[in-house]
Design a protein around this motif. Structure first.
Motif, mmCIF file in Angstrom:
data_model
loop_
_atom_site.group_PDB
_atom_site.id
_atom_site.type_symbol
_atom_site.label_atom_id
_atom_site.label_comp_id
_atom_site.label_asym_id
_atom_site.label_seq_id
_atom_site.Cartn_x
_atom_site.Cartn_y
_atom_site.Cartn_z
ATOM 1 N N ILE A 4 18.318 -15.680 71.468
ATOM 2 C CA ILE A 4 17.724 -16.404 70.356
ATOM 3 C C ILE A 4 16.215 -16.498 70.570
ATOM 4 N N THR A 5 15.466 -16.141 69.548
ATOM 5 C CA THR A 5 14.013 -16.274 69.591
ATOM 6 C C THR A 5 13.600 -17.316 68.560
ATOM 7 N N ILE A 6 12.805 -18.267 69.018
ATOM 8 C CA ILE A 6 12.322 -19.330 68.138
ATOM 9 C C ILE A 6 10.811 -19.194 68.047
ATOM 10 N N VAL A 7 10.332 -19.055 66.827
ATOM 11 C CA VAL A 7 8.906 -18.872 66.577
ATOM 12 C C VAL A 7 8.324 -20.175 66.034
ATOM 13 N N PHE A 8 7.302 -20.657 66.719
ATOM 14 C CA PHE A 8 6.578 -21.841 66.261
ATOM 15 C C PHE A 8 5.299 -21.356 65.593
ATOM 16 N N ARG A 9 5.172 -21.599 64.296
ATOM 17 C CA ARG A 9 3.974 -21.144 63.593
ATOM 18 C C ARG A 9 3.269 -22.246 62.830
ATOM 19 N N PRO A 11 1.584 -26.349 62.752
ATOM 20 C CA PRO A 11 0.968 -27.330 63.654
ATOM 21 C C PRO A 11 1.975 -28.407 64.039
ATOM 22 N N PRO A 12 1.693 -29.135 65.097
ATOM 23 C CA PRO A 12 2.678 -30.068 65.636
ATOM 24 C C PRO A 12 2.941 -31.317 64.808
ATOM 25 N N HIS A 13 1.999 -31.745 64.014
ATOM 26 C CA HIS A 13 2.189 -33.023 63.329
ATOM 27 C C HIS A 13 1.904 -32.875 61.842
ATOM 28 N N GLY A 14 2.406 -33.810 61.079
ATOM 29 C CA GLY A 14 2.249 -33.744 59.633
ATOM 30 C C GLY A 14 3.559 -33.389 58.951
ATOM 31 N N ASN A 15 4.442 -32.713 59.687
ATOM 32 C CA ASN A 15 5.809 -32.462 59.226
ATOM 33 C C ASN A 15 6.687 -32.334 60.474
ATOM 34 N N ALA A 16 7.966 -32.243 60.276
ATOM 35 C CA ALA A 16 8.898 -32.245 61.407
ATOM 36 C C ALA A 16 9.275 -30.851 61.887
ATOM 37 N N SER A 17 8.684 -29.833 61.335
ATOM 38 C CA SER A 17 9.087 -28.462 61.620
ATOM 39 C C SER A 17 9.078 -28.129 63.110
ATOM 40 N N SER A 18 7.972 -28.356 63.780
ATOM 41 C CA SER A 18 7.874 -27.988 65.201
ATOM 42 C C SER A 18 8.784 -28.834 66.075
ATOM 43 N N ARG A 19 8.895 -30.105 65.758
ATOM 44 C CA ARG A 19 9.794 -30.973 66.531
ATOM 45 C C ARG A 19 11.239 -30.499 66.367
ATOM 46 N N GLU A 20 11.618 -30.104 65.166
ATOM 47 C CA GLU A 20 12.964 -29.582 64.932
ATOM 48 C C GLU A 20 13.172 -28.269 65.680
ATOM 49 N N GLY A 21 12.143 -27.434 65.756
ATOM 50 C CA GLY A 21 12.238 -26.186 66.504
ATOM 51 C C GLY A 21 12.473 -26.437 67.983
ATOM 52 N N LEU A 22 11.772 -27.411 68.540
ATOM 53 C CA LEU A 22 11.961 -27.759 69.947
ATOM 54 C C LEU A 22 13.360 -28.309 70.181
ATOM 55 N N ASP A 23 13.811 -29.193 69.306
ATOM 56 C CA ASP A 23 15.171 -29.732 69.424
ATOM 57 C C ASP A 23 16.202 -28.613 69.368
ATOM 58 N N PHE A 24 16.006 -27.670 68.453
ATOM 59 C CA PHE A 24 16.935 -26.546 68.323
ATOM 60 C C PHE A 24 16.922 -25.675 69.582
ATOM 61 N N GLN A 34 20.443 -17.518 75.583
ATOM 62 C CA GLN A 34 19.150 -17.121 76.132
ATOM 63 C C GLN A 34 18.102 -17.382 75.055
ATOM 64 N N VAL A 35 17.137 -18.244 75.360
ATOM 65 C CA VAL A 35 16.155 -18.678 74.376
ATOM 66 C C VAL A 35 14.756 -18.225 74.792
ATOM 67 N N THR A 36 14.058 -17.620 73.844
ATOM 68 C CA THR A 36 12.662 -17.246 74.013
ATOM 69 C C THR A 36 11.858 -17.986 72.954
ATOM 70 N N LEU A 109 11.098 -9.708 68.649
ATOM 71 C CA LEU A 109 11.752 -10.044 67.389
ATOM 72 C C LEU A 109 12.788 -8.991 67.004
ATOM 73 N N ASN A 110 12.499 -7.743 67.309
ATOM 74 C CA ASN A 110 13.434 -6.658 66.985
ATOM 75 C C ASN A 110 14.670 -6.651 67.873
ATOM 76 N N THR A 111 14.552 -7.150 69.088
ATOM 77 C CA THR A 111 15.686 -7.120 70.014
ATOM 78 C C THR A 111 16.493 -8.425 70.015
ATOM 79 N N ALA A 112 15.987 -9.459 69.381
ATOM 80 C CA ALA A 112 16.693 -10.747 69.364
ATOM 81 C C ALA A 112 17.927 -10.661 68.462
ATOM 82 N N ASP A 113 18.966 -11.390 68.862
ATOM 83 C CA ASP A 113 20.157 -11.478 68.014
ATOM 84 C C ASP A 113 19.895 -12.373 66.807
ATOM 85 N N GLU A 114 19.129 -13.420 67.026
ATOM 86 C CA GLU A 114 18.797 -14.374 65.966
ATOM 87 C C GLU A 114 17.336 -14.776 66.112
ATOM 88 N N VAL A 115 16.619 -14.908 64.991
ATOM 89 C CA VAL A 115 15.238 -15.366 65.002
ATOM 90 C C VAL A 115 15.137 -16.552 64.052
#
Length: 118
Positions: A4-9, A11-24, A34-36, A109-115
């Protein structure tokens, strides 16, 4: 085991997106996936210390990134382009990261099972 590859794109604050990515990321790793993690664009700002999100009414979760090794998340990459854009050095980051170029990111990104993008 999935790769699994998780892309953070964002910013950290102003919405919950990055915090949710870290939790995931932590949840996925706890189920022995296996997480990248890859930080691109504004996502590189998640790696900077001394943030004060309480001033805008947000929760400070940045220190939680330090728990990644406890979950066996060892592949943490940062796009060179984003580091240059924000003038961020490897020593500025709250955790150990690997500076990578766009072709390496594309390969991952091409080799990950899930992005997942946050």
């Amino acid at each position: 085991m999935k790769n699994i590859t998780i892309v953070f794109r964002h910013p950290p604050h102003g919405n919950a997106s990055s915090r949710e990515g870290l939790d995931f990321a932590l949840l996925s790793a706890s189920f022995e996936q296996q997480v990248t993690l890859i930080f691109i664009d504004d996502g590189v700002l998640n790696l900077l210390p001394h943030q004060q999100p309480s001033q805008i009414g947000c929760r400070d979760y940045i220190s939680t990134f330090k728990a990644l090794p406890l979950y066996d998340i060892e592949e943490v990459w940062v796009a060179s382009e984003a580091m240059d854009t924000y003038n961020v050095a490897l020593t500025d980051c709250v955790i150990d990261v690997k500076r990578v170029d766009n072709p390496m990111i594309t390969e991952q990104l091409n080799t990950a099972d899930e992005v997942f993008v946050y």
